[in-house]
Design an enzyme around this catalytic site. Structure first.
Site, PDB file in Angstrom:
ATOM      1  N   SER A   1     100.338  11.078  83.252  1.00  0.00           N
ATOM      2  CA  SER A   1     101.687  10.893  83.779  1.00  0.00           C
ATOM      3  C   SER A   1     102.286  12.244  84.185  1.00  0.00           C
ATOM      4  CB  SER A   1     102.533  10.156  82.738  1.00  0.00           C
ATOM      5  OG  SER A   1     103.714   9.655  83.304  1.00  0.00           O
TER       6      SER A   1
ATOM      7  N   ASP B   1      99.624   4.721  85.960  1.00  0.00           N
ATOM      8  CA  ASP B   1      99.972   5.720  84.958  1.00  0.00           C
ATOM      9  C   ASP B   1      99.148   5.567  83.674  1.00  0.00           C
ATOM     10  OD1 ASP B   1     101.349   7.169  82.919  1.00  0.00           O
ATOM     11  OD2 ASP B   1     103.248   6.920  83.959  1.00  0.00           O
TER      12      ASP B   1
END
Length: 256
Positions: free
Chosen positions: A39, A156
């Site tokens: 992320s 993510d």
């Protein structure tokens, strides 16, 4: 001196505390030999591994108009398609001589963690196109469209593993330093849809994060828990919190 491995987790705007940590490492002459990120930690870690200094990353955040990052992508399974982000990342890499760089050729070893929605498994980029890896690891579901790559639908990495320490801890020749920017559970109601989604993912991955932290030799915890995940007006405060936490760690640990 031990080889230093850095694990940078997700945390949306709180993840910008990673920049502060890297600035302190540079200030103290600490050479990072490997970075694993997911992320926001993946974005910052990957660009730093490519040779973009922490101060240059900070300047990019400060000077890039937010509208440059917005390209509507509802038809692409996300509010933001992500092409504009790719453009900004490519420009930054090109400015530092790393345009279209392959992960395996980076100055610092790097792994980017994402999740394949089709298989329901973690996907780790250790080679191949850096920009694709960065775009995949930051593809927060619902906000950014997934990345289709080699038959995978990538989002993510924080969906399954928001602090992937095990990707480095299994290699015994590293001093493993994890930077934890996730906040503990709070009872204040989420303010909007994105905070609802983010809080839900955080709850689902909390136990795995705690287990991952046990594998780290050193844990740096910037004090950013009071900052909402998507409050980008507080980005400078996050960077400063990362610096403060890293400086504390420098006073307590040795790298000899």
């Amino acid at each position: 001196m031990s080889k230093v491995g850095l694990v940078l987790g997700g945390g949306a705007v709180r993840g910008l505390a990673h920049l502060g940590v890297l600035r302190v490492f540079e200030r103290h002459g600490i050479q990072v030999d490997c970075i694993v990120g997911t992320s926001m930690g993946g974005i910052i870690g990957g660009l730093y591994a490519a040779g973009v200094p922490a101060d240059a990353l900070r300047d990019c955040i400060e000077k890039t108009p937010k509208y440059r990052l917005l390209d509507i992508g509802i038809r692409h399974r996300g509010l933001i398609a992500g092409n504009s982000v790719n453009t900004v990342v490519n420009e930054l890499l090109q400015q530092h001589g790393q345009h279209k760089q392959k992960i395996e050729a980076l100055p610092i070893r790097f792994k980017a963690v994402s999740v394949d929605l089709l298989e329901g498994k973690q996907a780790v980029f250790e080679q191949g196109d850096l920009v694709t890896a960065l775009r995949a690891t930051m593809a927060f579901p619902g906000l950014f469209a997934p990345v289709m790559h080699e038959g995978k639908m990538l989002v993510d990495g924080g969906v399954l593993n928001n602090l992937p320490v095990e990707e480095l801890s299994r290699e015994s020749d590293y001093l493993v330093i994890a930077v934890d920017v996730a906040r503990g559970h709070e009872k204040r109601p989420p303010r909007n849809m994105m905070e609802v989604v983010y809080r839900s993912y955080s709850l689902m991955t909390a136990e795995r994060k705690h287990n991952s932290l046990r594998l780290a030799d050193i844990v740096i915890r910037p004090e950013v828990g009071h900052i909402a995940a998507f409050d980008f007006t507080k980005w400078q405060e996050c960077v400063e919190a990362g610096e403060e936490a890293a400086e504390r760690m420098m006073g307590e640990c040795t790298f000899a």
